[in-house]
Each structure stands twice: as C-alpha cells, then as structure tokens.
Design a protein around this motif. Structure first.
Motif, PDB file in Angstrom:
ATOM      1  N   LEU A  40      97.691  23.790  20.083  1.00  0.00           N
ATOM      2  CA  LEU A  40      97.083  22.650  19.414  1.00  0.00           C
ATOM      3  C   LEU A  40      97.176  21.429  20.305  1.00  0.00           C
ATOM      4  CD1 LEU A  40      98.772  24.532  17.218  1.00  0.00           C
ATOM      5  CD2 LEU A  40      97.994  22.796  15.619  1.00  0.00           C
ATOM      6  N   TRP A  41      96.132  20.592  20.252  1.00  0.00           N
ATOM      7  CA  TRP A  41      96.129  19.356  21.032  1.00  0.00           C
ATOM      8  C   TRP A  41      95.690  18.213  20.135  1.00  0.00           C
ATOM      9  CZ3 TRP A  41      98.498  18.781  25.480  1.00  0.00           C
ATOM     10  CH2 TRP A  41      98.352  17.566  26.161  1.00  0.00           C
ATOM     11  N   ARG A  42      96.431  17.147  20.181  1.00  0.00           N
ATOM     12  CA  ARG A  42      96.215  16.027  19.261  1.00  0.00           C
ATOM     13  C   ARG A  42      94.813  15.436  19.412  1.00  0.00           C
ATOM     14  NH1 ARG A  42     100.728  11.347  18.157  1.00  0.00           N
ATOM     15  NH2 ARG A  42      99.767  10.463  16.299  1.00  0.00           N
ATOM     16  N   VAL A  43      94.194  15.126  18.277  1.00  0.00           N
ATOM     17  CA  VAL A  43      92.825  14.611  18.286  1.00  0.00           C
ATOM     18  C   VAL A  43      92.801  13.197  18.868  1.00  0.00           C
ATOM     19  CG1 VAL A  43      92.163  16.008  16.291  1.00  0.00           C
ATOM     20  CG2 VAL A  43      92.979  13.660  15.946  1.00  0.00           C
ATOM     21  N   PRO A  44      91.708  12.810  19.532  1.00  0.00           N
ATOM     22  CA  PRO A  44      91.591  11.429  20.018  1.00  0.00           C
ATOM     23  C   PRO A  44      91.624  10.445  18.849  1.00  0.00           C
ATOM     24  CG  PRO A  44      89.905  12.853  20.984  1.00  0.00           C
ATOM     25  CD  PRO A  44      90.544  13.636  19.880  1.00  0.00           C
ATOM     26  N   LYS A  45      92.269   9.320  19.069  1.00  0.00           N
ATOM     27  CA  LYS A  45      92.354   8.270  18.050  1.00  0.00           C
ATOM     28  C   LYS A  45      92.867   8.812  16.720  1.00  0.00           C
ATOM     29  CE  LYS A  45      88.651   5.565  20.188  1.00  0.00           C
ATOM     30  NZ  LYS A  45      87.327   4.917  20.011  1.00  0.00           N
ATOM     31  N   ASP A  46      93.907   9.614  16.808  1.00  0.00           N
ATOM     32  CA  ASP A  46      94.518  10.212  15.629  1.00  0.00           C
ATOM     33  C   ASP A  46      94.896   9.118  14.625  1.00  0.00           C
ATOM     34  OD1 ASP A  46      95.899  11.747  13.817  1.00  0.00           O
ATOM     35  OD2 ASP A  46      97.561  12.234  15.166  1.00  0.00           O
ATOM     36  N   PRO A  47      94.404   9.217  13.380  1.00  0.00           N
ATOM     37  CA  PRO A  47      94.701   8.170  12.399  1.00  0.00           C
ATOM     38  C   PRO A  47      96.094   8.256  11.796  1.00  0.00           C
ATOM     39  CG  PRO A  47      93.352   9.866  11.383  1.00  0.00           C
ATOM     40  CD  PRO A  47      93.460  10.224  12.839  1.00  0.00           C
ATOM     41  N   PHE A  48      96.834   9.322  12.110  1.00  0.00           N
ATOM     42  CA  PHE A  48      98.153   9.508  11.513  1.00  0.00           C
ATOM     43  C   PHE A  48      99.252   9.106  12.495  1.00  0.00           C
ATOM     44  CE2 PHE A  48      95.373  12.650   9.509  1.00  0.00           C
ATOM     45  CZ  PHE A  48      95.519  12.279   8.183  1.00  0.00           C
ATOM     46  N   CYS A 212      97.624  14.886  13.821  1.00  0.00           N
ATOM     47  CA  CYS A 212      96.540  15.834  13.571  1.00  0.00           C
ATOM     48  C   CYS A 212      96.015  16.373  14.899  1.00  0.00           C
ATOM     49  CB  CYS A 212      95.420  15.142  12.794  1.00  0.00           C
ATOM     50  SG  CYS A 212      94.251  16.281  12.026  1.00  0.00           S
ATOM     51  N   SER A 213      95.723  17.662  14.946  1.00  0.00           N
ATOM     52  CA  SER A 213      95.368  18.318  16.194  1.00  0.00           C
ATOM     53  C   SER A 213      94.182  19.258  16.024  1.00  0.00           C
ATOM     54  CB  SER A 213      96.554  19.143  16.719  1.00  0.00           C
ATOM     55  OG  SER A 213      97.716  18.367  16.863  1.00  0.00           O
ATOM     56  N   ASP A 214      93.458  19.458  17.127  1.00  0.00           N
ATOM     57  CA  ASP A 214      92.489  20.539  17.219  1.00  0.00           C
ATOM     58  C   ASP A 214      93.233  21.825  17.560  1.00  0.00           C
ATOM     59  OD1 ASP A 214      90.113  18.984  16.797  1.00  0.00           O
ATOM     60  OD2 ASP A 214      90.322  18.220  18.835  1.00  0.00           O
ATOM     61  N   VAL A 215      92.787  22.952  17.005  1.00  0.00           N
ATOM     62  CA  VAL A 215      93.501  24.221  17.152  1.00  0.00           C
ATOM     63  C   VAL A 215      92.682  25.185  17.975  1.00  0.00           C
ATOM     64  CG1 VAL A 215      94.618  26.124  15.926  1.00  0.00           C
ATOM     65  CG2 VAL A 215      94.479  23.864  14.847  1.00  0.00           C
ATOM     66  N   THR A 216      93.328  25.852  18.929  1.00  0.00           N
ATOM     67  CA  THR A 216      92.752  26.967  19.662  1.00  0.00           C
ATOM     68  C   THR A 216      93.547  28.227  19.324  1.00  0.00           C
ATOM     69  OG1 THR A 216      92.033  25.563  21.499  1.00  0.00           O
ATOM     70  CG2 THR A 216      92.194  27.939  21.934  1.00  0.00           C
ATOM     71  N   TRP A 217      92.860  29.231  18.811  1.00  0.00           N
ATOM     72  CA  TRP A 217      93.519  30.500  18.458  1.00  0.00           C
ATOM     73  C   TRP A 217      93.401  31.483  19.612  1.00  0.00           C
ATOM     74  CZ3 TRP A 217      96.469  30.621  14.236  1.00  0.00           C
ATOM     75  CH2 TRP A 217      96.245  29.652  13.250  1.00  0.00           C
ATOM     76  N   HIS A 218      94.534  32.057  19.997  1.00  0.00           N
ATOM     77  CA  HIS A 218      94.567  33.037  21.082  1.00  0.00           C
ATOM     78  C   HIS A 218      94.758  34.420  20.459  1.00  0.00           C
ATOM     79  CE1 HIS A 218      95.162  29.880  24.223  1.00  0.00           C
ATOM     80  NE2 HIS A 218      95.710  29.252  23.204  1.00  0.00           N
ATOM     81  N   ALA A 219      93.806  35.280  20.662  1.00  0.00           N
ATOM     82  CA  ALA A 219      93.883  36.614  20.053  1.00  0.00           C
ATOM     83  C   ALA A 219      95.023  37.405  20.658  1.00  0.00           C
ATOM     84  CB  ALA A 219      92.570  37.367  20.260  1.00  0.00           C
ATOM     85  N   PRO A 220      95.938  37.952  19.822  1.00  0.00           N
ATOM     86  CA  PRO A 220      97.009  38.786  20.377  1.00  0.00           C
ATOM     87  C   PRO A 220      96.448  40.011  21.076  1.00  0.00           C
ATOM     88  CG  PRO A 220      97.449  38.161  18.091  1.00  0.00           C
ATOM     89  CD  PRO A 220      96.024  37.784  18.385  1.00  0.00           C
TER      90      PRO A 220
END
Length: 220
Positions: A40-48, A212-220
């Motif tokens: 996960l990588w934090r979103v730009p201009k995270d409001p939290f 808050c972050s964008d999520v990248t799922w890595h397939a096992p």
C-alpha cells in the motif's frame, strides 16, 4: 495471522522506497503459502492525519506468528537510510472481519492505542463488541476489518525487522473503491462524530494515527 509493516519514509526517498516495497511484495508472493500479499502507498494529499508518519505498507496474511516474525527479519536493511527505522512498524495480529470486503483498491488504516484504564484485553473486547457497530453505519465502504494485535509477537517482529514501533493495540481498516466517493458520503453524515465520541471512552486518540492508501494486490 497477519504481518503489517509501516514505513516512515525519509523525505526525498519516496520513489526508491516505493520501488523496493513493490519488490518486497512480489518476493513474498512468489514464496507462496500466504492467503494474500499486498503493498500500500499513501494517497496524495491524504485528508487523514497529516502528521501521520507512514507512507508505505506491506501486508502479508495467512501464516503463524513465528513465520511472520521470520518474514519480518532484516526488512529494515532492505530500506536502509531511506526510512526512519525508529518510526517504522512491524506488527503481528489477527483479523476480525466485521464486513467482508474482498480486495478493494483503497484502504483507510487507523493505528490505535488504548487509553488509561483499559488493559490490552479489555480494550480489544470493547473495540469488538461495542465499537464495531459503527462499521455497519459507515457509508460508501466495501469492508471493515479490525486487526487485533499480539503485543509479544509484534515486539519480536519489530526487533527482527530493526524497526522501533510495536506498541499499538489494533489497526482499524475501512476498504473502499474510491476515496472521493467515501469523503462525499461522510461529509453530510453524523457517523464520524458519533464514532469519535465513542473512541474517547477507550482510545488514546492523540497518539493514534490514521491514513489512506492505494492498494496493490500481489497474487501468491
């Protein structure tokens, strides 16, 4: 159980850390045997919580605590001076899925600490049995998970990783498809104020941090 690593990135090192984090997620997935691996990588201009230090997250689910501690071993060396080791975390805990959300692309995380008057166990009991009701009332989310952290395993994982933070009681997760949609939905709702009022009873809010972050799922 689940391993969560939160990286406090040194300013200017964001591209390098993001690339190494993606590599680490891919390597963990390639090892196999996990229920899921995500970065996960934090979103730009995270409001939290603008004061929240963490930008990148590694999540690995589906092994025993000892195996997750072993997986955390040496993670700090992978990032070196590009992260603040004393501010970064390695946490091990058990998910309590309140609302099943699948694998959404955006996630809110709230690293929570208990207030005076609660033991770790009594805090978690109140968090699950009472505070969880707010998840069902929160609009525009796909899922809600409480990760109840294991203090001993988290200390071992942080020590193995070479990171400084393990003394967190729980991580609250809201899963969503769109941050903008979520922000619009809660703008006119009272749920946020009601949830915060309940948190005042058992959460050390000034020392708990959300992001808050964008999520990248890595397939096992």
């Amino acid at each position: 159980m689940k391993l969560l690593v939160h990286l406090a990135v040194r300013r200017g090192a964001e591209p390098a850390v993001a690339a190494r984090l993606a590599e680490l997620g891919g390597e963990a997935a390639a090892r196999g045997g996990f229920e899921s691996v995500a970065t996960l990588w934090r979103v730009p201009k995270d409001p939290f919580g603008p004061e929240t230090p963490w930008a990148g997250t590694l999540e690995v689910c589906g092994r025993a605590a000892a195996e997750l501690v072993a997986l955390a071993s040496g993670v700090g060396h992978r990032f070196g001076e590009a992260v603040h080791a004393d501010l970064s975390t390695a946490l091990v805990g058990t998910d309590h899925v309140i609302i099943e959300g699948g694998r959404p692309l955006v996630r809110y995380q709230y690293l929570m600490r208990r207030r005076e008057g609660f033991t770790h166990e009594s805090y978690l009991r109140r968090y699950l049995e009472i505070h969880s009701k707010f998840g069902f009332q929160t609009p525009a989310i796909r899922g809600y998970v409480q990760c109840h952290l294991d203090p001993a395993a988290s200390r071992e994982a942080a020590r193995a990783a070479g990171f400084g933070v393990s003394d967190v009681d729980s991580v609250s997760e809201l899963h969503m498809d769109s941050l903008a949609q979520f922000m619009d939905a809660i703008a006119g709702a009272t749920i946020g104020a009601d949830a915060m009022a309940d948190e005042e009873v058992f959460v050390d809010r000034p020392h708990s941090h959300a992001f808050c972050s964008d999520v990248t799922w890595h397939a096992p």
